[in-house]
Scaffold this motif. Structure first.
Motif, mmCIF file in Angstrom:
data_model
loop_
_atom_site.group_PDB
_atom_site.id
_atom_site.type_symbol
_atom_site.label_atom_id
_atom_site.label_comp_id
_atom_site.label_asym_id
_atom_site.label_seq_id
_atom_site.Cartn_x
_atom_site.Cartn_y
_atom_site.Cartn_z
ATOM 1 N N THR A 5 -5.577 24.469 51.652
ATOM 2 C CA THR A 5 -6.435 23.475 52.292
ATOM 3 C C THR A 5 -6.257 23.512 53.809
ATOM 4 O O THR A 5 -5.349 24.164 54.328
ATOM 5 N N SER A 6 -7.114 22.777 54.497
ATOM 6 C CA SER A 6 -6.964 22.683 55.955
ATOM 7 C C SER A 6 -5.639 22.017 56.319
ATOM 8 O O SER A 6 -5.039 22.348 57.340
ATOM 9 N N SER A 7 -5.148 21.098 55.491
ATOM 10 C CA SER A 7 -3.841 20.486 55.739
ATOM 11 C C SER A 7 -2.720 21.515 55.622
ATOM 12 O O SER A 7 -1.742 21.444 56.357
ATOM 13 N N ASP A 8 -2.881 22.458 54.698
ATOM 14 C CA ASP A 8 -1.890 23.531 54.575
ATOM 15 C C ASP A 8 -1.864 24.396 55.831
ATOM 16 O O ASP A 8 -0.799 24.779 56.316
ATOM 17 N N ALA A 10 -2.818 23.369 58.798
ATOM 18 C CA ALA A 10 -2.276 22.511 59.864
ATOM 19 C C ALA A 10 -0.747 22.533 59.817
ATOM 20 O O ALA A 10 -0.084 22.641 60.843
ATOM 21 N N GLY A 11 -0.194 22.441 58.619
ATOM 22 C CA GLY A 11 1.255 22.509 58.460
ATOM 23 C C GLY A 11 1.814 23.838 58.921
ATOM 24 O O GLY A 11 2.886 23.897 59.533
ATOM 25 N N LEU A 122 4.220 15.995 56.767
ATOM 26 C CA LEU A 122 3.133 16.887 56.363
ATOM 27 C C LEU A 122 3.593 17.918 55.343
ATOM 28 O O LEU A 122 2.876 18.262 54.420
ATOM 29 N N GLY A 125 3.297 23.572 54.758
ATOM 30 C CA GLY A 125 2.131 24.315 55.201
ATOM 31 C C GLY A 125 1.959 25.593 54.391
ATOM 32 O O GLY A 125 2.733 25.891 53.483
#
Length: 140
Positions: A5-8, A10-11, A122, A125
């Protein structure tokens, strides 16, 4: 395999940036620029024991490597926060906010402290070699 995901991502970006910062701060600043003995003398000058400089160097260098590789990222980021808090309290706190102040202000270590906490929250990542144990905050 779970989708990334985009959160991954970002991490991942945060983890690599933070890891490289710790590596730069330990190897380029403490080891190459000032030398470990010079860093120890600085620690003594600000009222800390000289041996703590060597411990800080090892923690920052090892922590930086672990962050870049993505090994137990949450816990490494959290473990490095006391050094940043110490930098604010013993070195930069009395110098004011702006880092361009004589002897450096405290906004840079405060920012690094904040992003270390964000990394802890978070998680690892994308492309982490060893995932951190997860935890979730309950919504009460």
């Amino acid at each position: 395999m779970f989708p990334i995901t985009s959160s991954d991502y970002a991490g991942l970006v945060l983890r690599l940036s933070l890891g490289l910062m710790y590596l730069s701060h330990s190897i380029l600043l403490k080891f190459v620029t000032y030398g470990l003995d010079g860093t120890a003398m600085f620690f003594v000058h600000v009222g800390l024991p000289g041996w703590l400089a060597y411990m800080t160097f090892v923690a920052e260098a090892a922590g930086g490597i672990l962050l870049v590789l993505g090994i137990q990222t949450r816990w490494v980021a959290l473990a490095l926060t006391p050094a940043l808090a110490g930098a604010i309290i013993w070195v930069h706190g009395a110098n004011g906010w702006v880092f361009t102040a004589p002897n450096g202000g405290w906004e840079y270590p405060a920012f690094l402290l904040a992003i270390s906490i964000v990394q802890f929250l978070l998680g690892d990542g994308a492309f982490a070699l060893s995932r951190s144990r997860t935890f979730e905050f309950s919504r009460g």
